[in-house]
Design a protein around this motif. Structure first.
Motif, PDB file in Angstrom:
ATOM      1  N   SER A 409      71.918 -24.727 -72.495  1.00 21.57           N
ATOM      2  CA  SER A 409      71.042 -23.562 -72.363  1.00 21.57           C
ATOM      3  C   SER A 409      70.717 -22.840 -73.664  1.00 21.57           C
ATOM      4  CB  SER A 409      71.676 -22.555 -71.400  1.00 21.57           C
ATOM      5  OG  SER A 409      72.945 -22.128 -71.887  1.00 21.57           O
ATOM      6  N   ASP A 410      71.378 -23.163 -74.765  1.00 18.78           N
ATOM      7  CA  ASP A 410      71.155 -22.440 -76.014  1.00 18.78           C
ATOM      8  C   ASP A 410      70.281 -23.251 -76.975  1.00 18.78           C
ATOM      9  OD1 ASP A 410      72.792 -20.577 -74.920  1.00 18.78           O
ATOM     10  OD2 ASP A 410      74.343 -20.657 -76.468  1.00 18.78           O
ATOM     11  N   ILE A 411      69.674 -22.549 -77.915  1.00 19.26           N
ATOM     12  CA  ILE A 411      68.849 -23.210 -78.933  1.00 19.26           C
ATOM     13  C   ILE A 411      69.739 -23.947 -79.923  1.00 19.26           C
ATOM     14  CG2 ILE A 411      67.226 -22.826 -80.833  1.00 19.26           C
ATOM     15  CD1 ILE A 411      66.214 -20.360 -79.359  1.00 19.26           C
ATOM     16  N   ASN A 420      64.096 -25.506 -78.541  1.00 10.76           N
ATOM     17  CA  ASN A 420      63.881 -24.077 -78.325  1.00 10.76           C
ATOM     18  C   ASN A 420      62.794 -23.795 -77.297  1.00 10.76           C
ATOM     19  OD1 ASN A 420      61.700 -24.945 -79.784  1.00 10.76           O
ATOM     20  ND2 ASN A 420      61.900 -23.430 -81.438  1.00 10.76           N
ATOM     21  N   ILE A 421      62.469 -24.764 -76.450  1.00 11.26           N
ATOM     22  CA  ILE A 421      61.503 -24.532 -75.380  1.00 11.26           C
ATOM     23  C   ILE A 421      62.150 -23.637 -74.331  1.00 11.26           C
ATOM     24  CG2 ILE A 421      60.187 -25.605 -73.520  1.00 11.26           C
ATOM     25  CD1 ILE A 421      59.827 -28.033 -75.275  1.00 11.26           C
ATOM     26  N   SER A 422      61.458 -22.574 -73.956  1.00 15.71           N
ATOM     27  CA  SER A 422      61.988 -21.596 -73.014  1.00 15.71           C
ATOM     28  C   SER A 422      61.545 -21.925 -71.587  1.00 15.71           C
ATOM     29  CB  SER A 422      61.521 -20.188 -73.386  1.00 15.71           C
ATOM     30  OG  SER A 422      61.919 -19.243 -72.406  1.00 15.71           O
ATOM     31  N   SER A 423      62.515 -21.962 -70.677  1.00 16.02           N
ATOM     32  CA  SER A 423      62.241 -22.133 -69.250  1.00 16.02           C
ATOM     33  C   SER A 423      63.127 -21.170 -68.482  1.00 16.02           C
ATOM     34  CB  SER A 423      62.518 -23.567 -68.789  1.00 16.02           C
ATOM     35  OG  SER A 423      61.694 -24.499 -69.461  1.00 16.02           O
ATOM     36  N   TYR A 432      67.161 -22.303 -72.930  1.00 10.10           N
ATOM     37  CA  TYR A 432      66.651 -23.247 -73.920  1.00 10.10           C
ATOM     38  C   TYR A 432      67.460 -24.540 -73.834  1.00 10.10           C
ATOM     39  CZ  TYR A 432      64.909 -18.700 -75.403  1.00 10.10           C
ATOM     40  OH  TYR A 432      64.323 -17.470 -75.431  1.00 10.10           O
ATOM     41  N   GLY A 436      66.033 -26.084 -70.855  1.00 12.20           N
ATOM     42  CA  GLY A 436      64.693 -25.592 -71.162  1.00 12.20           C
ATOM     43  C   GLY A 436      63.723 -26.716 -71.464  1.00 12.20           C
ATOM     44  N   GLN A 440      60.559 -27.990 -68.660  1.00  6.83           N
ATOM     45  CA  GLN A 440      59.435 -27.299 -69.288  1.00  6.83           C
ATOM     46  C   GLN A 440      58.171 -27.391 -68.427  1.00  6.83           C
ATOM     47  OE1 GLN A 440      57.508 -29.731 -72.644  1.00  6.83           O
ATOM     48  NE2 GLN A 440      59.600 -30.570 -72.601  1.00  6.83           N
TER      49      GLN A 440
END
Length: 756
Positions: A409-411, A420-423, A432, A436, A440
């Motif tokens: 879940s982290d970048i 670093n794609i956010s979902s 991320y 993430g 996506q």
């Protein structure tokens, strides 16, 4: 999580609570009994009266989801599964709900199939690779009538032709065939590969089957044709016709959000009869009136009754609620099994696949209930040493160190790619990392994005939309874990494959949501076992296997702590921090003569200690909360040679040199829960010639080195970070701990030990 599919026709193990074998409803009820209910969670089969009230229950592991009524509705045939002297055994049985009498059709054996009634009053079932046929007289089997036919391989599920002259089955590679009961001749059906749950039409003109991945076909005159373009969850025939009704899941953005009931006519036209959103309807079954279809919603524990003509429906809520008194449970009398020798199961596991839980091992600010996708992929990558441990202390369900949960879940960055794609997670919070990236664009294509995620880490990957048993065997034998998507849950669920049991068609997984056999959610998902579609060994069934997502790279060396590569104890005091939630373990010792009633059927890790003089051995183990490891000293590599045991520690004077074994075995409680977890092992040895010191210095923990990962990271993992590689905690297979002490130098051969 992803989408769920299910079983075909009348075989409906619904493991979130209960299941209703649809085949039971093809005959009108009699004697006041209406239907039966398979209660997977409570390991019982319930019989309900015409007012839908349970009147009696039979105890059997898995709840006998494939039970069937006799033609006169006075008997129920099912496969009993139970433990006898620590051995999981199976036996075909008859049960009378009127008299509560039980008839064993065969003594308990390691492998038995689900029994079926024929139209001419016989009952048929498999024992290993033999088909048994018995005539019934007044509801009693006539032993002198027993006939057998040899099969190519064991098959759990059979379908008897309406004329009772042939039977449809599948072989060890899920290829459909028929056997003539008179001649024993076998005829394979070309084009019917990856088949499960065959079922003859009521007129005997058609043979339907479903593939492992949900495609529905029918066979007429040995010609295979597709019934529907959409994958189905399950199906059944309409009485007296060649028409089929099927439950079909529908998706929006790669997630199932509704189910439809489809009627397919023999001339080829299909029509939607009923559609419901936000529910997962399964197990279509025809009621005695011929126009009402009964289906169940496993998540909500509801039963739907749908009118085929109008589409109108009514809902019957949880049959277990509102019952003032539970149904009396009927215990089967003890029957000695035909043999309690070790069976010949071929168990193959991939050692060293680390376990991570999608909720308990991910950061607190992230809700991981939808993250089976990313967590499964991370476990496969961590096995290859590509992802270095990125530790943090997780607080639930108890305090423990999570090594790879932040990757979910982290970048982070790897090899020039930043994930670093956010979902959004289920709570709407941005996430991320693997999760993430894979979900996506609102879950547009989780399978393809998982493949891409794995490839970005330098590992070869592809999506296999025609998964089969042979490929699962090949990948496991090559020690390459991969991700499997199945309909073991209503929404579908990703898990990491770490092994299989060949003859049983049972698969070992690292399940990121826990152990489905114990009811989700829990922290016991390392090395769990689930049954392949078409098989029933008392475990949760995969139902539909939708696809494989491969992760192919060069396997690392086997981790230490197994039979052939034990961890060396070469100095004292010796301390090892390890975990029985680890695939470096294996399951050899389950019950010991020094405590014959104590179930120690967890994983085992092996330690080797060369000792060349008599002395006093001191062994102790400390465990995390909710972990229970017992220790035993053995004089030979057998559970029947136990010299002494202790819950936390023991001391024992070794007077005679030789090979000794210490086992730190995971205790299994009355609910069949293996209390695995982290532990610290301490071993000291005081030779007789050396005075025992009054105070022993605090030992320095040691760990056996693991292969150096290809990418090393410190606080924030990037492709250029450096640091000391941390040691992965390997996970897979069953758990317990075995410490092998070799008192004389040399090698110890374990080839005669067979895993259970």
């Amino acid at each position: 999580m992803y989408y769920r599919n299910g079983l075909a026709g009348w075989i409906i193990p619904l493991c979130l609570g209960f299941c209703i074998p649809a085949h039971f409803c093809r005959a009108a009820p009699s004697a006041g009994f209406s239907w039966v209910l398979s209660d997977f969670e409570q390991n019982r089969l319930l019989v309900l009266d015409s007012d839908d009230r349970p009147v009696c229950a039979v105890k059997t592991i898995g709840g006998a989801p494939n039970a069937v009524w006799s033609n006169d509705r006075h008997l129920i045939a099912f496969k009993w599964i139970g433990d006898i002297d620590g051995h999981r055994m199976q036996a075909p049985c008859l049960f009378s709900p009127e008299t509560h009498e039980t008839e064993w059709l065969h003594r308990p054996v390691p492998l038995a199939g689900d029994p079926q009634f024929s139209s001419d009053g016989r009952v048929m079932f498999t024992i290993d690779n033999m088909l048994h046929i018995l005539t019934l007289d007044g509801g009693k089997p006539v032993s002198s009538s027993r006939a057998v036919r040899r099969l190519p391989a064991y098959c759990n599920t059979i379908s008897i032709h309406p004329e009772a002259d042939r039977v449809a089955l599948t072989d060890s590679q899920d290829h459909l065939y028929t056997i003539d009961l008179q001649t024993g001749n076998i005829q394979y059906i070309s084009g019917a590969e990856n088949a499960c749950y065959p079922d003859w039409s009521p007129d005997g003109k058609l043979l339907a089957f479903r593939t492992i991945y949900g495609h529905l076909y029918q066979v007429r005159d040995n010609e295979v044709t597709s019934v529907m373009t959409e994958p189905v969850r399950d199906y059944c025939w309409l009485p007296g016709t060649s028409d089929i009704v099927a439950s079909v899941p529908l998706m929006t953005n790669d997630r199932i959000d509704r189910h439809v009931l489809v009627k397919h006519r023999s001339h080829g036209l299909s029509e939607r009869v009923f559609e419901v959103s936000g529910r997962h309807l399964t197990a279509p079954a025809v009621m005695p009136d011929g126009v009402t279809i009964r289906m169940i919603e496993p998540d909500q524990k509801q039963v739907y009754f749908i009118d085929l003509m109008t589409g109108q429906y009514r809902v019957f809520y949880d049959p277990f609620s509102g019952i003032s008194a539970p149904a009396p449970e009927i215990e089967f009398p003890r029957v000695e099994p035909e043999s309690l020798v070790r069976d010949d199961r071929d168990i193959v596991t991939i050692r060293g696949v680390p376990y991570q839980h999608q909720v308990y091992c991910t950061p607190a600010g992230f809700s991981g209930h939808w993250a089976c996708n990313g967590t499964s992929a991370v476990m496969a990558l961590a096995y290859y040493g590509i992802l270095n441990p990125w530790n943090f202390v997780a607080s639930t369900p108890f305090s423990h160190t999570s090594h790879w949960g932040r990757y979910v879940s982290d970048i982070y960055a790897y090899n020039g790619m930043t994930f670093n794609i956010s979902s959004p997670d289920p709570n709407g919070n941005p996430a991320y990392g693997a999760y993430g990236f894979i979900v996506q664009n609102d879950w547009e294509d989780t399978k393809t994005h998982m493949k891409e995620y794995i490839q970005y880490h330098g590992v070869s990957s592809s999506v296999d939309w025609s998964p089969d048993w042979a490929e699962l065997q090949d990948k496991t034998a090559a020690r390459r874990p991969f991700v499997l998507l199945s309909s073991i849950t209503s929404s579908g669920h990703y898990k990491t494959v770490v092994g299989y049991v060949a003859g049983y068609h049972t698969v070992y997984f690292n399940d990121p949501y826990g152990n489905k056999n114990q009811g989700y959610m829990n922290f016991n998902g390392a090395g769990v076992v689930y049954d392949w579609p078409g098989y029933n060994n008392g475990n949760a069934n995969l139902n539909n296997v939708w696809c494989y997502i491969y992760a192919d790279s060069t396997p690392p060396p086997d981790p230490p702590g197994v039979n052939d590569t034990p961890i060396l104890i070469d100095s004292f005091p010796f301390v090892d921090v390890n975990s029985t939630r680890s695939s470096s373990g294996q399951d050899i010792f389950n019950f010991y003569n020094c405590a014959a009633t104590v179930d120690e059927s967890g994983r085992e890790i092996v330690y080797l200690l060369p000792v060349n003089e008599p002395g006093t051995l001191n062994v102790s183990v400390t465990c995390d909360q909710d972990t229970d490891i017992d220790i035993h000293l053995l004089s030979s590599p057998s559970a029947s040679s136990c010299l002494v045991r202790g819950h936390l520690s023991f001391s024992y004077h070794i007077a005679t040199s030789g090979n000794y074994y210490i086992t730190c075995d995971t205790f299994t409680d009355a609910g069949n829960v293996e209390l695995m977890g982290d532990y610290t092992l301490s071993v000291t040895f005081n030779p007789d010639a050396t005075p025992v010191p009054t105070e022993t210095p605090s030992p320095t923990p040691t760990r056996t080195p693991s292969p150096t990962p290809t990418a090393t990271m410190t606080a924030g993992p990037t492709s250029t970070a450096t640091g000391t590689p941390a040691i992965p905690v390997p996970v897979s297979g069953k758990a317990g701990v075995v410490i092998l002490l070799l008192l004389m130098g040399g090698a110890l051969l374990f080839s005669d030990l067979i895993r259970r």
